[in-house]
Design an enzyme around this catalytic site. Structure first.
Site, short mmCIF file in Angstrom:
data_model
loop_
_atom_site.label_atom_id
_atom_site.label_comp_id
_atom_site.label_asym_id
_atom_site.label_seq_id
_atom_site.Cartn_x
_atom_site.Cartn_y
_atom_site.Cartn_z
N GLY A 310 0.80 -1.05 0.11
CA GLY A 310 -0.06 0.08 0.05
C GLY A 310 0.85 1.15 -0.03
O GLY A 310 1.97 1.33 -0.55
N GLU A 311 0.36 2.22 0.72
CA GLU A 311 1.03 3.58 0.72
C GLU A 311 1.54 4.17 -0.22
O GLU A 311 2.42 5.14 -0.64
CB GLU A 311 2.13 3.60 1.83
CG GLU A 311 3.34 2.85 1.40
CD GLU A 311 4.40 2.77 2.63
OE1 GLU A 311 5.67 2.70 2.25
OE2 GLU A 311 3.87 2.67 3.71
N GLY A 312 1.03 3.59 -1.61
CA GLY A 312 1.33 4.35 -2.99
C GLY A 312 2.60 3.44 -3.56
O GLY A 312 3.30 4.22 -4.61
#
Length: 345
Positions: A310-312
């Site tokens: 996640g988190e880009g």
């Protein structure tokens, strides 16, 4: 220019009036590509990416120098049901880690020259546990959508972004994503529910049961994807949905990250077909529901590296492909310039 909405109905209206691809820019890209010193189609999806960027940036040649990664963070009331391997306090702790430059996405942004913004959304006020009540009120949803609508604004120097990567942080948000995917695309809770932060065994069985319970409670009368987002989403998912629309209005192509980001975007496509035409999916997440969801949306991920952070992170990693596509499309010599007979080699 600031873009805000005052109600979900106003956002629906915005979603129903999205700009389309720039056909002239797309045609210019398509005309240049066969002239470059390579066999037709030999750069595969890089050729598609340069044309896609031109069409949605509304200009030719396309560019991939000014890219932002917007990360949104939110907390979920359903975390109290034991669906995550980590406590909700980790969300705020990771936001601080992003701000200090210590997370994976920070390193990837530095590597590819991507600007990182991090927006925490009422972390002290988790959403409602959606097994008991809708996750968000309409006011909550509107506030989160507006936070996202701002994500594609121009750089500090006033120049437009070339692309926008989206990411998230929120303990229990894979539960939200699985619930949304089940509500929108059917199947069983087991089809969509994976380990997230690492749950297994009885904890995973609990998570699957929570997903099924929430969908049974909330979706029988949900009129569209936006209402599914309100009932089963989170502030960070709603903000990413808002960012997708804000980017479309600003003619900024979007790179979606993994399962949670794609689930948020899927709510838009379920409301208005074509809402994600300006988006690419960066990678196929190791979270098992992601491949199924990407296929349901008719997308094809750019990368397949078993990522599930996640988190880009996956979206920023895919920026390297955008930059490569632009470099080849704009920098290669044409057959005429190189004095090479077209079709040879």
């Amino acid at each position: 220019m600031s873009l805000t909405v005052r109600s979900v109905a106003e956002f629906r209206a915005l979603l129903s009036s999205l700009p389309t691809a720039d056909t002239a820019a797309a045609a210019a890209a398509a005309a240049r590509e066969p002239q470059l010193t390579k066999p037709p189609g030999s750069l595969g999806r890089l050729e598609e990416l340069s044309g896609w960027l031109a069409a949605w940036q509304g200009r030719h040649p396309p560019a991939a120098a000014r890219v932002r990664c917007a990360v949104f963070a939110g907390n979920h009331g359903v975390a109290a049901r034991g669906v995550s391997a980590f406590p909700a306090a980790v969300t705020a702790q990771m936001v601080e880690n992003f701000r200090r430059g210590g997370a994976a996405v920070n390193q990837l942004c530095r590597t590819f020259g991507v600007e990182l913004t991090v927006t925490p959304l009422d972390l002290d006020t988790p959403t409602a546990d959606f097994t008991a009540a809708p996750a968000l009120t309409e006011a909550d949803l509107v506030a989160a959508l507006n936070a996202g609508l701002e994500a594609a604004t121009a750089t500090a120097t006033g120049q437009p972004l070339d692309a926008l990567c989206l990411g998230e942080m929120g303990i229990a948000n894979t539960t939200s994503a699985a619930t949304i995917a089940l509500a929108l695309h059917g199947g069983s809770a087991t089809d969509w529910t994976g380990p997230g932060t690492g749950v297994a065994g009885s904890a995973l069985e609990t998570k699957i049961a929570v997903v099924a319970e929430a969908v049974a409670r909330h979706t029988a009368d949900a009129p569209d994807g936006l209402e599914v987002l309100r009932r089963l989403g989170g502030r960070e998912l709603a903000a990413m949905a808002g960012a997708v629309v804000g980017a479309r209005m600003a003619r900024v192509p979007v790179v979606l990250d993994g399962f949670i980001c794609t689930a948020a975007a899927a709510c838009l496509e379920a409301t208005v077909a074509g809402a994600l035409d300006h988006c690419v999916v960066a990678h196929a997440s190791a979270e098992p529901g992601h491949r199924r969801l990407v296929a349901a949306l008719g997308k094809r991920p750019l990368l397949d590296l078993d990522l599930r952070l996640g988190e880009g992170s996956g979206a920023v990693l895919a920026v390297g492909l955008l930059q490569a596509a632009v470099a080849c499309h704009t920098g290669m010599a044409t057959f005429a310039e190189a004095g090479v007979a077209a079709g040879e080699g």
